[in-house]
Design an enzyme around this catalytic site. Structure first.
Site, mmCIF file in Angstrom:
data_model
loop_
_atom_site.group_PDB
_atom_site.id
_atom_site.type_symbol
_atom_site.label_atom_id
_atom_site.label_comp_id
_atom_site.label_asym_id
_atom_site.label_seq_id
_atom_site.Cartn_x
_atom_site.Cartn_y
_atom_site.Cartn_z
ATOM 1 N N ARG A 1 -52.461 59.938 22.898
ATOM 2 C CA ARG A 1 -52.257 61.448 23.160
ATOM 3 C C ARG A 1 -52.804 62.396 22.135
ATOM 4 N NH1 ARG A 1 -47.772 62.763 22.844
ATOM 5 N NH2 ARG A 1 -46.682 60.766 22.276
ATOM 6 N N TYR B 1 -57.633 58.448 27.945
ATOM 7 C CA TYR B 1 -56.518 57.724 27.540
ATOM 8 C C TYR B 1 -55.068 57.890 28.315
ATOM 9 C CZ TYR B 1 -52.260 56.578 25.020
ATOM 10 O OH TYR B 1 -50.990 56.099 24.791
ATOM 11 N N LYS C 1 -46.306 61.894 31.251
ATOM 12 C CA LYS C 1 -45.868 62.908 30.496
ATOM 13 C C LYS C 1 -46.216 64.539 31.014
ATOM 14 C CE LYS C 1 -44.086 60.139 27.539
ATOM 15 N NZ LYS C 1 -44.483 59.090 26.976
ATOM 16 N N HIS D 1 -37.299 62.438 27.723
ATOM 17 C CA HIS D 1 -38.063 61.238 27.123
ATOM 18 C C HIS D 1 -37.028 60.217 27.057
ATOM 19 C CE1 HIS D 1 -41.243 59.811 24.126
ATOM 20 N NE2 HIS D 1 -41.488 59.232 25.237
ATOM 21 N N SER E 1 -41.718 58.540 20.372
ATOM 22 C CA SER E 1 -42.674 57.462 20.762
ATOM 23 C C SER E 1 -42.802 56.404 19.792
ATOM 24 C CB SER E 1 -44.101 58.094 20.890
ATOM 25 O OG SER E 1 -44.188 59.354 21.840
ATOM 26 N N CYS F 1 -40.697 54.192 18.894
ATOM 27 C CA CYS F 1 -39.550 54.214 18.253
ATOM 28 C C CYS F 1 -38.536 53.227 18.885
ATOM 29 C CB CYS F 1 -38.712 55.363 17.741
ATOM 30 S SG CYS F 1 -39.944 56.141 16.313
ATOM 31 N N ASP G 1 -38.966 54.835 29.639
ATOM 32 C CA ASP G 1 -39.730 56.363 29.026
ATOM 33 C C ASP G 1 -39.280 57.368 29.373
ATOM 34 O OD1 ASP G 1 -41.732 56.647 27.050
ATOM 35 O OD2 ASP G 1 -42.934 57.414 28.830
ATOM 36 N N ARG H 1 -52.099 49.270 24.735
ATOM 37 C CA ARG H 1 -51.019 49.219 25.829
ATOM 38 C C ARG H 1 -51.292 48.061 26.827
ATOM 39 N NH1 ARG H 1 -46.592 53.462 24.922
ATOM 40 N NH2 ARG H 1 -47.387 54.685 23.027
#
Ligand code: GTP
Ligand code: SPV
Ligand code: MN
Length: 593
Positions: free
Chosen positions: A69, A197, A206, A226, A248, A250, A277, A375
């Site tokens: 991102r 992406y 998002k 989130h 993100s 983590c 997520d 990903r």
């Protein structure tokens, strides 16, 4: 011709600007899926993997400058700059439409424009939100079909006059200088151009489910977060649901799919995945907080995913999965660093260059094959630990909320807030260290309130206020905790084993929620007494657990100074309660009387 006239007119208007060769409405059928997949394979946009080893799986590479991102090119376009707040990039709606419009103009020439009606959340649930994404990327269509419900059933639900988010996307030239990710909360619209992406282009994720939804949620009195959602079954068979916000990369996907170690499994502990997520949460008539996962798939980090760290993820991605920017083995296999499986003897790296095990890069170090942010896109339905309640229209009741981040020092393994208001303060002040994989100085702490820094669609000061108000409306709000799996020793090794062993911390959290154990009162909140943490069978260095549970006053005094700086950027708009919580911390640290 669709029944929804406003939708029809908008599609025509956007087509007049983007000038596609043709327009294709996505119906969501299996026949259509097969046809689009064949088309994407023949154009080279995706590569089909070995159908025995990786049935139904596809491989894709994004452009070199388009692998994550782009937060600096992401804007909230509100009439008033203050409504976006100090932590968001802002542009006026007028300027946004004009600047992006120039890039969209004729951007789809010679291409197909796909019209994807999609629904975030179960179709028909009063909590779900409908969007329509126009895109010139077949890769986006193939991903969206995994990540949410799409096609005719959604159009049907939308009817002749239903509300929907207008989502426009074009790859355009994939030029970073002509890339903009714009959100127009006042118009319920998203314009994304110049990227291919995931987080920039799967607009339901998002962009809609967090940035636009957080804005709507504040107005309507619910929360778009989130967060992962998981069910934890205790030996007595009762399942408690926990939501967790970590920045993100983590550990949300890993925690949501946790497999308890043998000792815990034998006693009857089990984990069920609801989401990894995003959580949409609202207060139900019982005045408790209920959460749904608006997605139907996982868009997860590949590197580090192995049968040891996350066996459920590895099982989930064995079929019908799209892999992006990992290593492509000769003969159609995939591999990434930390997969703990035999790498292909020969293959190509995420940039398409020849790669093989043991290859040394120009810097003299082993050449990395998969991009650190590579990903997988995989269906939720394939996850062995999926919760049977994941599709429930009302979601699951939340007993505890966990915040967490990456902090080599300072924050203990786990601690509990004294109240909802204190918990909001802990979330509002949480921070995470930048890793080598991220831009910026290593070890530098970035404040990431509730892990929403890049995703809050409005002024974050108002967001804290909204959190406080939600707490007041609940009779029994979830207890709030903070965790840190990433504390290190002097050599930089993790003190806590993490992954499956994190169940030990969840065990303590639930015991606290059920008032089964006491805890130690410290300046920052309730910390476990050592004897209340089950450490049976863990091989930890002597003193490690004391270190993990310690609260260093000097370090917290320094942290309090940084927190004050963080709060000051919001001026008067920050709720008074946040400063009151801050002062209470200073008092507990003996800094003020
Ligand atoms: P996004 O999809 O970007 O939102 O990330 P996420 O929060 O879902 O993170 P994810 O679970 O994919 O984990 C990111 C990285 O953290 C991976 O490299 C994991 O191996 C690592 N990680 C996850 N859990 C733990 C843990 O308990 N301990 C340690 N040491 N590392 C962990
Ligand atoms: C994140 O970065 O938090 C992700 C991946 O979950 S993306 O969808 O790209 O935002
Ligand atoms: Mn995420």
């Amino acid at each position: 011709m669709v029944r929804h006239q406003e939708l029809q007119l908008w599609v025509e208007e956007m087509a007049a600007m983007c000038k596609p060769e043709r327009i294709v409405w996505i119906n969501g059928s299996e026949e259509e899926h097969q046809r689009l997949t064949a088309e994407a394979i023949s154009s080279g946009e995706v590569i089909q993997l070995d159908s025995e080893k990786w049935p139904g799986c596809l491989y894709h590479r994004t452009a070199l400058n388009d692998v994550a991102r782009t937060e600096d090119l992401t804007f909230i376009c509100t009439t008033l700059k203050d409504d976006a707040g100090p932590t968001n990039n802002w542009m006026s709606p007028e300027e946004g439409y004009r600047r992006a419009g120039e890039i969209f103009e004729g951007a789809m020439r010679g291409r197909t424009m796909y019209v994807i009606p999609f629904c975030m959340g179960p179709v028909g649930s009063p909590f779900s939100k409908i969007g329509v994404e126009l895109t010139d990327s077949i890769y986006v269509v193939l991903n969206m079909r995994i990540m949410c419900n799409i096609g005719d059933e959604v159009l049907e639900q939308l009817g002749a006059g239903g509300e929907f988010t207008k989502c426009l996307h074009s790859k355009a030239e994939l030029d970073i200088k002509k890339r903009l990710i714009l959100h127009f909360p006042e118009d319920n619209a998203i314009w994304s151009v110049g990227s291919g992406y995931g987080g920039n282009v799967l607009l339901g994720k998002k962009c809609l489910a967090l940035r636009i939804a957080s804005h709507v949620a504040r107005r309507e009195g619910w929360m778009a977060e989130h967060m992962l959602i998981m069910g934890v079954q205790r030996p007595d068979g009762h399942i408690y649901y926990i939501a967790g916000a970590f920045p993100s990369a983590c550990g949300k996907t890993n925690l949501a799919m946790l497999v308890p170690p043998e000792g815990y499994r034998a006693k009857g502990w089990k984990v069920f995945t609801v989401g990894d997520d995003i959580a949409w949460m609202r207060i139900d008539t019982d005045r408790r907080l209920w959460a749904v996962n608006p997605e139907t798939g996982f868009f997860g980090v590949a590197p580090g995913t192995s049968k040891n760290t996350n066996p459920n993820a590895l099982e989930t991605i064995r079929r019908n999965t799209i892999f992006t920017n990992v290593v492509l083995g000769k003969g159609g296999t995939v591999w990434w660093e930390g997969m703990e499986e035999e790498p292909p003897a020969e293959g190509r790296d995420w940039q398409g260059r020849p790669w093989k095990p043991g290859l040394i890069g120009e810097d003299g170090k082993p050449a990395v094959g998969a991009h650190p942010n590579s990903r997988f896109t995989a269906p939720f339905s394939q996850c062995p630990s999926r919760s049977a309640r994941a599709g429930d229209h009302h979601g699951v009741p939340i007993s505890a909320i966990i915040f967490g981040g990456r902090r080599a020092r300072l924050t203990p393994l786990v601690y509990e807030a004294q109240s909802w208001g204190h918990g909001v303060y802990i979330g509002a002040t949480m921070a995470s260290e930048r890793t080598a994989a991220q831009f910026g100085k290593q070890g530098e702490v970035r404040r990431d309130p509730m892990a929403m820094l890049p995703f809050c669609g409005y002024n974050m000061a108002d967001y804290f206020e909204h959190w406080l108000r939600m707490g007041v409306r609940m009779t029994r709000p979830p207890r709030i905790f903070n965790v840190n799996w990433f504390r290190t020793d002097e050599d930089g090794s993790f003190l806590w084993p993490g992954f499956g062993e994190n169940i030990r911390v969840l065990d303590w959290i639930l015991a606290r929620c059920l008032n089964e154990v006491e805890a130690e009162k410290t300046a920052i909140g309730w910390v476990p007494r050592k004897e209340d943490l089950n450490l049976e069978g863990l091989d930890m260095a002597p003193g490690a657990i004391d270190e993990l549970l310690s609260v260093n006053k000097e370090e917290w005094i320094a942290e309090a100074g940084l927190i004050a700086e963080h709060f000051k950027q919001f001026d008067d708009r920050i709720p008074h309660e946040m400063w009151a919580q801050h002062e209470a911390l200073l008092r507990r640290l003996d800094l003020i009387g």
